[in-house]
Write a protein that holds these residues in place. Structure first.
Motif, short mmCIF file in Angstrom:
data_model
loop_
_atom_site.label_atom_id
_atom_site.label_comp_id
_atom_site.label_asym_id
_atom_site.label_seq_id
_atom_site.Cartn_x
_atom_site.Cartn_y
_atom_site.Cartn_z
N SER A 75 0.83 -1.21 0.00
CA SER A 75 0.00 0.00 0.00
C SER A 75 0.87 1.26 0.00
O SER A 75 0.49 2.27 -0.60
N SER A 76 2.03 1.20 0.63
CA SER A 76 2.94 2.36 0.60
C SER A 76 3.46 2.60 -0.81
O SER A 76 3.54 3.74 -1.26
N ILE A 77 3.78 1.51 -1.51
CA ILE A 77 4.28 1.65 -2.88
C ILE A 77 3.19 2.19 -3.80
O ILE A 77 3.37 3.20 -4.48
N PHE A 78 2.03 1.52 -3.82
CA PHE A 78 1.00 1.87 -4.79
C PHE A 78 0.20 3.12 -4.43
O PHE A 78 -0.30 3.80 -5.31
N GLY A 79 0.08 3.42 -3.16
CA GLY A 79 -0.71 4.59 -2.78
C GLY A 79 0.10 5.85 -2.59
O GLY A 79 -0.32 6.93 -2.99
N HIS A 80 1.27 5.73 -1.99
CA HIS A 80 2.00 6.92 -1.58
C HIS A 80 3.24 7.18 -2.43
O HIS A 80 3.46 8.31 -2.87
N MET B 76 -5.15 0.11 -12.06
CA MET B 76 -4.30 -0.83 -11.32
C MET B 76 -3.97 -0.28 -9.94
O MET B 76 -4.04 -0.97 -8.93
N GLN B 77 -3.61 1.00 -9.90
CA GLN B 77 -3.27 1.63 -8.62
C GLN B 77 -4.45 1.61 -7.67
O GLN B 77 -4.30 1.28 -6.49
N SER B 78 -5.60 1.94 -8.18
CA SER B 78 -6.80 1.96 -7.35
C SER B 78 -7.07 0.59 -6.76
O SER B 78 -7.30 0.45 -5.55
N PHE B 79 -7.04 -0.44 -7.59
CA PHE B 79 -7.32 -1.79 -7.12
C PHE B 79 -6.29 -2.25 -6.09
O PHE B 79 -6.65 -2.69 -5.00
N LEU B 80 -5.00 -2.14 -6.42
CA LEU B 80 -3.96 -2.66 -5.53
C LEU B 80 -3.86 -1.87 -4.23
O LEU B 80 -3.70 -2.46 -3.16
N PHE B 81 -3.97 -0.55 -4.31
CA PHE B 81 -3.88 0.24 -3.08
C PHE B 81 -5.01 -0.08 -2.13
O PHE B 81 -4.80 -0.34 -0.95
#
Length: 196
Positions: free
Chosen positions: A63-68, A95-100
């Motif tokens: 979540s740190s990688i994909f969200g922030h 992709m970012q939305s789903f994974l985060f």
């Protein structure tokens, strides 16, 4: 006034990258430490709290990688709000939305079950051996990940092809006006509550 607003938006995009990097590095060290104990002693001897911390740390890394850290780099520059540093396209945003959201949900529930395991050990007098029973392992270790995937799958599978909304100034979040998605969320929440 516009240059000040642009500077504030840029700061709001860059600060989460710094704090997300710190969080990711700390979680990576925790993950490494738990895995070293796992290799040294074996999975059977690893306490439930260590397993939950491992689950929580892995989810936090993602979540740190994909969200922030990646933040607006995955957001399309053409999206409303004109986000700073945006360089992505619709696919990267989805992709970012789903994974985060998947990893954030898994991390939050792992944290919840870590608190519940401590409560069971300290207040209810359960033993570590009791928490290693399959029913506890499935609920404590499996539920966070099943919850994370199941709450985001309806959005990915049933949502209309509408562009994601640019949320929180640093990542995409899929939107849907589709009633079936709302129904799926309601069913998932009811099942989640019953499982607990």
């Amino acid at each position: 006034m516009a240059p000040l607003q642009d500077s504030l938006n840029l700061a709001i995009v860059i600060i989460p990258k710094v704090t997300g990097s710190i969080s990711m590095i700390a979680s990576a060290f925790i993950t490494r430490s738990v895995i070293q104990k796992w290799r040294k002693r074996g999975l059977a001897s690893l306490p439930m709290k260590s397993r939950l911390v491992l689950s929580m740390s892995v989810a936090d890394i993602g979540s740190s990688i994909f969200g922030h850290i990646l933040g607006t780099w995955l957001v399309p520059a053409s999206i409303d709000g004109n986000p700073p540093l945006a360089a992505g396209n619709q696919a990267t945003c989805n992709m970012q939305s789903f994974l985060f959201e998947f990893l954030l949900g898994a991390g939050c529930f792992s944290n919840l079950f870590l608190a519940i395991s401590y409560w069971l050990l300290i207040c209810r007098g359960k033993t570590e051996k009791t928490l290693k029973q399959w029913k506890y392992q499935i609920i404590f270790l499996g539920f966070p990940w099943v919850y994370g995937i199941s709450t985001n799958a309806p959005k990915s599978l049933f949502a209309k092809n509408s562009p994601p909304a640019y949320k929180n100034l640093w990542f995409c979040q899929a939107t849907s006006g589709d009633d079936i998605v709302e129904l799926a969320y309601a069913v998932i929440w009811c099942i989640s509550i019953l499982m607990l």
